[in-house]
Design a protein around this motif. Sequence first.
Motif, PDB file in Angstrom:
ATOM      1  N   GLN A  71      14.509   2.416 -83.242  1.00 35.31           N
ATOM      2  CA  GLN A  71      13.069   2.233 -83.096  1.00 35.31           C
ATOM      3  C   GLN A  71      12.555   1.040 -83.910  1.00 35.31           C
ATOM      4  O   GLN A  71      11.347   0.812 -83.984  1.00 35.31           O
ATOM      5  N   GLY A  72      13.479   0.309 -84.539  1.00 40.14           N
ATOM      6  CA  GLY A  72      13.088  -0.853 -85.316  1.00 40.14           C
ATOM      7  C   GLY A  72      12.499  -0.510 -86.671  1.00 40.14           C
ATOM      8  O   GLY A  72      11.698  -1.276 -87.209  1.00 40.14           O
ATOM      9  N   GLY A  92       8.985  -1.705 -90.811  1.00 43.29           N
ATOM     10  CA  GLY A  92       9.599  -2.189 -89.589  1.00 43.29           C
ATOM     11  C   GLY A  92      10.625  -3.255 -89.911  1.00 43.29           C
ATOM     12  O   GLY A  92      10.608  -3.852 -90.986  1.00 43.29           O
ATOM     13  N   TYR A  93      11.512  -3.502 -88.965  1.00 43.65           N
ATOM     14  CA  TYR A  93      12.495  -4.569 -89.142  1.00 43.65           C
ATOM     15  C   TYR A  93      11.839  -5.944 -89.123  1.00 43.65           C
ATOM     16  O   TYR A  93      12.398  -6.913 -89.598  1.00 43.65           O
ATOM     17  N   GLN A  97       7.139  -5.170 -85.204  1.00 43.07           N
ATOM     18  CA  GLN A  97       7.464  -3.728 -85.168  1.00 43.07           C
ATOM     19  C   GLN A  97       6.520  -2.963 -86.092  1.00 43.07           C
ATOM     20  O   GLN A  97       6.061  -1.872 -85.756  1.00 43.07           O
ATOM     21  N   GLN A  98       6.254  -3.516 -87.267  1.00 38.34           N
ATOM     22  CA  GLN A  98       5.359  -2.839 -88.206  1.00 38.34           C
ATOM     23  C   GLN A  98       3.981  -2.626 -87.601  1.00 38.34           C
ATOM     24  O   GLN A  98       3.417  -1.545 -87.708  1.00 38.34           O
ATOM     25  N   ARG A 100       3.134  -2.545 -84.417  1.00 36.10           N
ATOM     26  CA  ARG A 100       3.206  -1.588 -83.299  1.00 36.10           C
ATOM     27  C   ARG A 100       3.263  -0.157 -83.821  1.00 36.10           C
ATOM     28  O   ARG A 100       2.510   0.710 -83.386  1.00 36.10           O
ATOM     29  N   TRP A 101       4.141   0.087 -84.796  1.00 39.39           N
ATOM     30  CA  TRP A 101       4.286   1.437 -85.335  1.00 39.39           C
ATOM     31  C   TRP A 101       3.076   1.850 -86.166  1.00 39.39           C
ATOM     32  O   TRP A 101       2.732   3.028 -86.207  1.00 39.39           O
TER      33      TRP A 101
END
Length: 154
Positions: A71-72, A92-93, A97-98, A100-101
Amino acid sequence: MTFDRDLLEQYHQLLCTTRLADGYGEFVRLFRFLRVQMEKELPDHTFQAGITENAMDYSYFQCTCPALKSQGLKLTVVFVHRTFSLEVWLSGYNRAQQCRWHEQLRGLPFAMAQNPARQDYILRVPVPEADLGDGDGLVQKLRDTVALIEDSIH
């Protein structure tokens, strides 16, 4: 290039008149212990090779597991020097990603990043009642905090 002589002299005085160097050495020993023990406690997680020092702002080590990685996401065990506190961060990676999550996890009861595009975490959870003198107890509390975060996002 010039440097602040007063700050350097204050640092020198602290080293000469306190046990600052001994205390910092003990902290590093504790934090390395936590990293090694967490790797043993969480065999399904992959850990970075060592601990990272960040100019005494915070020290950390990272880990992830297949479910998070797909999920990154990754977890970071962080010691914040200024507040003398131990925390677990979900990150997040990458910043995309950060962000989005961050939107997806907004309702969780954790401290959320104000700006995940500029901060090193999506959310952060303090390790409750962290007794820094009890290494084995800290490992259990870290493990519980990691489980709390992982259970909350699945």
